[in-house]
Design a protein around this motif. Sequence first.
Motif, PDB file in Angstrom:
ATOM      1  N   GLU A   1       0.859  -1.178   0.000  1.00  0.00           N
ATOM      2  CA  GLU A   1       0.000   0.000   0.000  1.00  0.00           C
ATOM      3  C   GLU A   1       0.891   1.222   0.000  1.00  0.00           C
ATOM      4  O   GLU A   1       1.956   1.235   0.617  1.00  0.00           O
ATOM      5  N   GLY A   2       0.458   2.259  -0.715  1.00  0.00           N
ATOM      6  CA  GLY A   2       1.255   3.463  -0.774  1.00  0.00           C
ATOM      7  C   GLY A   2       0.427   4.688  -1.092  1.00  0.00           C
ATOM      8  O   GLY A   2      -0.770   4.592  -1.358  1.00  0.00           O
ATOM      9  N   GLU A   3       1.098   5.825  -1.053  1.00  0.00           N
ATOM     10  CA  GLU A   3       0.459   7.103  -1.363  1.00  0.00           C
ATOM     11  C   GLU A   3       1.075   7.638  -2.643  1.00  0.00           C
ATOM     12  O   GLU A   3       2.295   7.672  -2.795  1.00  0.00           O
ATOM     13  N   VAL A   4       0.221   8.067  -3.557  1.00  0.00           N
ATOM     14  CA  VAL A   4       0.689   8.627  -4.823  1.00  0.00           C
ATOM     15  C   VAL A   4       1.283  10.002  -4.549  1.00  0.00           C
ATOM     16  O   VAL A   4       0.634  10.858  -3.942  1.00  0.00           O
ATOM     17  N   VAL A   5       2.524  10.205  -4.988  1.00  0.00           N
ATOM     18  CA  VAL A   5       3.222  11.471  -4.782  1.00  0.00           C
ATOM     19  C   VAL A   5       3.101  12.355  -6.017  1.00  0.00           C
ATOM     20  O   VAL A   5       2.873  13.555  -5.907  1.00  0.00           O
TER      21      VAL A   5
ATOM     22  N   VAL B   1      -5.624   7.947 -11.283  1.00  0.00           N
ATOM     23  CA  VAL B   1      -5.130   8.280  -9.944  1.00  0.00           C
ATOM     24  C   VAL B   1      -4.584   9.697  -9.936  1.00  0.00           C
ATOM     25  O   VAL B   1      -4.221  10.239 -10.973  1.00  0.00           O
ATOM     26  N   LYS B   2      -4.543  10.285  -8.752  1.00  0.00           N
ATOM     27  CA  LYS B   2      -3.997  11.635  -8.604  1.00  0.00           C
ATOM     28  C   LYS B   2      -3.129  11.672  -7.351  1.00  0.00           C
ATOM     29  O   LYS B   2      -3.186  10.766  -6.517  1.00  0.00           O
ATOM     30  N   ALA B   3      -2.332  12.686  -7.227  1.00  0.00           N
ATOM     31  CA  ALA B   3      -1.464  12.834  -6.057  1.00  0.00           C
ATOM     32  C   ALA B   3      -2.309  12.853  -4.798  1.00  0.00           C
ATOM     33  O   ALA B   3      -3.350  13.501  -4.746  1.00  0.00           O
ATOM     34  N   GLY B   4      -1.874  12.109  -3.782  1.00  0.00           N
ATOM     35  CA  GLY B   4      -2.591  12.040  -2.515  1.00  0.00           C
ATOM     36  C   GLY B   4      -3.448  10.789  -2.371  1.00  0.00           C
ATOM     37  O   GLY B   4      -3.863  10.450  -1.263  1.00  0.00           O
ATOM     38  N   ASP B   5      -3.738  10.069  -3.465  1.00  0.00           N
ATOM     39  CA  ASP B   5      -4.529   8.839  -3.390  1.00  0.00           C
ATOM     40  C   ASP B   5      -3.731   7.743  -2.694  1.00  0.00           C
ATOM     41  O   ASP B   5      -2.526   7.620  -2.877  1.00  0.00           O
ATOM     42  N   ARG B   6      -4.429   6.926  -1.880  1.00  0.00           N
ATOM     43  CA  ARG B   6      -3.820   5.718  -1.304  1.00  0.00           C
ATOM     44  C   ARG B   6      -4.157   4.571  -2.230  1.00  0.00           C
ATOM     45  O   ARG B   6      -5.326   4.376  -2.569  1.00  0.00           O
TER      46      ARG B   6
ATOM     47  N   MET C   1      -3.435  -1.736  -8.525  1.00  0.00           N
ATOM     48  CA  MET C   1      -4.638  -2.588  -8.502  1.00  0.00           C
ATOM     49  C   MET C   1      -5.898  -1.814  -8.155  1.00  0.00           C
ATOM     50  O   MET C   1      -6.976  -2.186  -8.566  1.00  0.00           O
ATOM     51  N   GLY C   2      -5.764  -0.768  -7.353  1.00  0.00           N
ATOM     52  CA  GLY C   2      -6.937  -0.002  -6.978  1.00  0.00           C
ATOM     53  C   GLY C   2      -6.623   1.099  -5.993  1.00  0.00           C
ATOM     54  O   GLY C   2      -5.540   1.168  -5.432  1.00  0.00           O
TER      55      GLY C   2
END
Length: 96
Positions: free
Chosen positions: A37-41, A59-64, A91-92
């Motif tokens: 799991e991670g956070e989009v930078v 996806v956008k910055a800040g999404d987990r 994956m999501g």
Amino acid sequence: MKFRPLHDRVVVRRIEAEEKTAGGIIIPDTAKEKPQEGEVVAVGSGARDESGKVVALDVKAGDRVLFGKWSGTEVRIDGQDLLIMKESDIMGIVGK
């Protein structure tokens, strides 16, 4: 950070897993698995379709997000350990 990924690539920062199990057992560093799991930078501008149009990323910055265990390329930027991967490796998005 002065790094912008190209096309459909995404920069992700891993979110560290809990150090205890649900039963209260502390997991040593050597037994821990890499978090998935991670956070989009940062995100790229998008991929091009057959006609040449740019298709924006979902996806956008800040999404987990959740991604595969062996997805992406590990890099170090500004002292941070990050992953660069294609959007298709994600994956999501994890809801709050």
